[in-house]
Design an enzyme around this catalytic site. Structure first.
Site, PDB file in Angstrom:
ATOM      1  N   SER A   1       4.984  -1.988   9.774  1.00 55.56           N
ATOM      2  CA  SER A   1       5.049  -0.775   8.958  1.00 55.56           C
ATOM      3  C   SER A   1       6.507  -0.300   8.906  1.00 55.56           C
ATOM      4  O   SER A   1       7.356  -1.035   8.414  1.00 55.56           O
ATOM      5  CB  SER A   1       4.105   0.287   9.525  1.00 55.56           C
ATOM      6  OG  SER A   1       3.881   1.309   8.591  1.00 55.56           O
TER       7      SER A   1
ATOM      8  N   HIS B   1      -4.045  -2.016   6.771  1.00 51.51           N
ATOM      9  CA  HIS B   1      -2.787  -1.691   7.450  1.00 51.51           C
ATOM     10  C   HIS B   1      -2.936  -1.710   8.973  1.00 51.51           C
ATOM     11  O   HIS B   1      -1.949  -1.815   9.693  1.00 51.51           O
ATOM     12  CB  HIS B   1      -2.309  -0.316   6.982  1.00 51.51           C
ATOM     13  CG  HIS B   1      -0.871  -0.029   7.279  1.00 51.51           C
ATOM     14  ND1 HIS B   1       0.170  -0.753   6.735  1.00 51.51           N
ATOM     15  CD2 HIS B   1      -0.287   0.905   8.071  1.00 51.51           C
ATOM     16  CE1 HIS B   1       1.323  -0.280   7.171  1.00 51.51           C
ATOM     17  NE2 HIS B   1       1.078   0.726   7.989  1.00 51.51           N
TER      18      HIS B   1
END
Length: 658
Positions: free
Chosen positions: A520, A632
């Site tokens: 991320s 994610h």
């Protein structure tokens, strides 16, 4: 007997012990144990009971599904919990005297939250309803339908781990009679309500809602105190920011709630607020406390770990978690604003409950070499007793590396904190490669917590450096805010200064065999690093950002997150491009492995595709691995087999190039 090295497959051995909930008497508790079924490739979570007098631990639920949110009734006779055993999450009730759990709700869209009414005869809950529908409506029969168009009008139309958001359903509040199953719809209108608290006298609710017509750029939260009988609403606050998770004091005069305004956008420290129902005003209890309330740690082991923002005692004292200096500690506070640490340093309190008189706490604790167990803790004397032992066999069998805490100065004088792990089975006089790990967020933090991935890399024969650069939580408000508008500036300098500091002080580090990885924001920083230095001989970027220009339009949060973090939007594409790692692709000489999930809506996979094709077109050494059926959160909550594959890809790349 020598211990064995940790393996990626030890994910299947570990137990996650979470959500301790004391009974009203304080003599017993319930909690959740989550494990992974390797054969079925799924997580299984069961409800357990704990007798605090004898220490006896008893499993209460079975099967192949997950339970969560165990909550005692006010009389201590029953425990309600949520389970997905019939696909949708529904409320179940089990008696403390034994027997099978009884399914209470059969809602078409399941339940998202619930709280007992103090009388024990009903339960308040929230769940999604289609416009014009009621909780009592029979679920429509699922039939195979032709695909239809999804018409987008607003900007908040998708979310990571969910996908496209329902356009004709809303989160509503209802009440169900425990004996009869009769349901009453309480909330009204086409709005999304959140159930925050139920008063001890059973007469009031705290709800949160945003009733703005256009919510694209409206981040306000209205917190309401509602009279159950008359439905009269009293506004506790209505401000820009993140507010909720409320708790009534035992006398119902005060309501403690969590909140953070938007002074620093999503970098703002969370605080504990107190609303006085008699004076009808609120104040920030922790205003002078320069650390964030709550648990901001990142790790990869605990599953479904949730903790209350605040727990009251009958004397109107409060307990809450604070993320500070690499720890998540329990703190104690009084209504006049006195705040003191109530648990030790160098650990992660990731779950807790407090006996009503404040005599003791039941804590879920982890540290870098302990995956996590429950402890009974005397908050006055500091004495503690380990109650559960689910991970003892693992700890006794596997060699785990104790990280060394480090502190150093960045180039512009910031104090930066982190940890250095030596390789497992380290031998004095030998040289070893070093891997730098970078967390996501960026407003999160590494902590004194068990991290399977870190231990795995150390077990593979690498040193591991992980630090909290500016932008990380757990320090001052100025420190967490310092990354905003400066991605790739001071944060990059902090990480490289940490590398320089450990190389200077540790002669075992082979400077010709350095690696870097992160996910991320950590993926962004990995991309940035390889475009700005050739010091690393191998890199792995995960769920990353490579191009802020396209991120603006493809991420579920891009259109406002870009402004919050970079300081601009599409009106200034030059600035977005200036902070985009893709701009510097031509400089990359480090072999780069790109890992990305197909269903990542936070950092969509096109970010990885752009980076891969660009590097490949330039003849760079790179490889691209795509993970199907993953979002994610692959590294934390993804399908177990894909989590193992991800770890093998990372260690395999470093083995090849280091």
């Amino acid at each position: 007997m020598s211990k064995r090295l940790l393996k990626a497959e030890d994910l299947y051995v570990l137990n996650s012990i979470t959500n301790p909930q004391l009974s009203p008497s304080g003599e017993e508790a319930v909690f959740v144990r989550t494990s992974i079924d390797e054969e079925k490739n799924k997580y299984i979570a069961h409800l357990f009971h704990l007798d605090l007098t004898s220490g006896a631990v008893t499993q209460w639920s079975y099967g192949e599904d997950r339970v969560s949110s165990p909550t005692w009734s006010a009389d201590g006779r029953n425990v309600a919990f949520v389970s997905n055993r019939n696909e949708k999450k529904q409320i179940y009730i089990i008696s403390k005297n034994g027997g099978e759990a009884r399914q209470l709700t059969t809602l078409a869209n399941g339940v998202s939250q619930f709280q007992w009414s103090p009388c024990g005869q009903s339960i308040w809950f929230s769940g999604r309803l289609k416009e014009g529908k009621n909780f009592t409506d029979v679920a429509e029969k699922e039939e195979k339908k032709k695909p239809t168009a999804y018409i987008v009008e607003g900007m908040k139309y998708k979310a990571d781990s969910i996908g496209l958001l329902s356009q004709d359903s809303y989160n509503h509040i209802g009440k169900i009679d425990v004996a009869s199953g009769d349901i009453e719809l309480f909330s009204e209108g086409n709005h999304n309500y959140s159930l925050e608290a139920v008063s001890h006298d059973g007469k009031k609710l705290v709800l949160s809602v945003n009733r703005a017509e256009n919510k694209d750029f409206d981040f306000s939260q209205q917190l309401l105190l509602v009279d159950i009988e008359t439905k009269k609403e009293t506004t506790i606050l209505n401000e820009e920011g993140n507010y909720g998770d409320a708790y009534f004091s035992y006398d119902d005069r005060y309501i403690a709630f969590y909140g953070g305004n938007h002074s620093y956008k999503n970098a703002t420290h969370g605080a504990v607020y107190i609303y006085d129902t008699e004076e009808q005003n609120y104040r920030n209890l922790t205003e002078g406390f320069d650390a964030p309330i709550g648990d901001l740690a990142v790790a990869d082991h605990q599953q479904g770990a949730t903790a209350p923002t605040v727990v009251w005692t009958k004397a109107n004292d409060l307990y809450f978690q604070v993320s500070t200096m690499g720890d998540i500690r329990l703190y104690y506070a009084t209504l006049d604003g006195a705040i003191y640490p109530a648990s030790p340093e160098n650990e992660h309190v990731y779950g807790y409950d407090i006996e009503r008189d404040g005599a003791f706490a039941l804590l879920a604790i982890s540290n870098p070499i302990m995956p996590g167990e429950l402890f009974k803790y005397d908050v006055t004397t500091g004495e503690r007793q380990q109650i559960t032992h689910f991970n003892d066999a693992f700890v006794n069998e596997v060699e785990l590396v104790q990280p060394e805490a480090i502190t150093y100065k960045s180039s512009d004088g910031f104090d930066v904190y982190g940890w250095l792990m030596k390789p497992a089975q380290y031998e004095e006089g030998k040289k070893y490669p070093l891997i730098v790990e970078i967390h996501g967020g960026p407003h999160a933090m590494y902590a004194n917590s068990f991290f399977h991935e870190m231990q795995l890399i150390a077990a593979q024969g690498y040193g591991v450096l992980y630090v909290n650069p500016r932008g990380s939580h757990g320090y001052s408000q100025a420190f967490v805010d310092a990354v905003r508008g400066d991605y790739g500036g001071g944060d990059y300098a902090d990480i490289m200064a940490g590398l320089d500091a450990v190389i200077e002080n540790q002669d075992w580090i082979d400077t010709d065999r350095l690696g870097v990885t992160g996910g991320s924001y950590g993926g962004f920083m990995t991309n940035w690093i390889v475009g700005h230095t050739n010091r690393f001989k191998a890199a792995v970027t995960q769920r990353s950002i490579s191009n802020w220009i396209s991120f603006f339009g493809v991420s579920d949060i891009g259109y406002y997150f870009s402004d919050w973090q970079i300081g601009t939007d599409m009106k200034d594409v030059e600035k977005l491009w200036q902070h985009s790692p893709l701009k510097y692709a031509e400089n990359v000489e480090t072999p780069l492995l790109i890992l990305h999930s197909e269903k990542d809506f936070r950092c969509p996979i096109e970010q990885a595709e752009q980076l891969y094709i660009t590097l490949k077109s330039m003849g760079k050494e790179t490889q691209f691995v795509r993970f199907p059926d993953a979002d994610h959160n692959l590294s934390r909550t993804g399908l177990p087999n894909l989590r193992i594959e991800r770890l093998n890809q990372i260690t395999g790349w470093f083995e090849k190039y280091l």
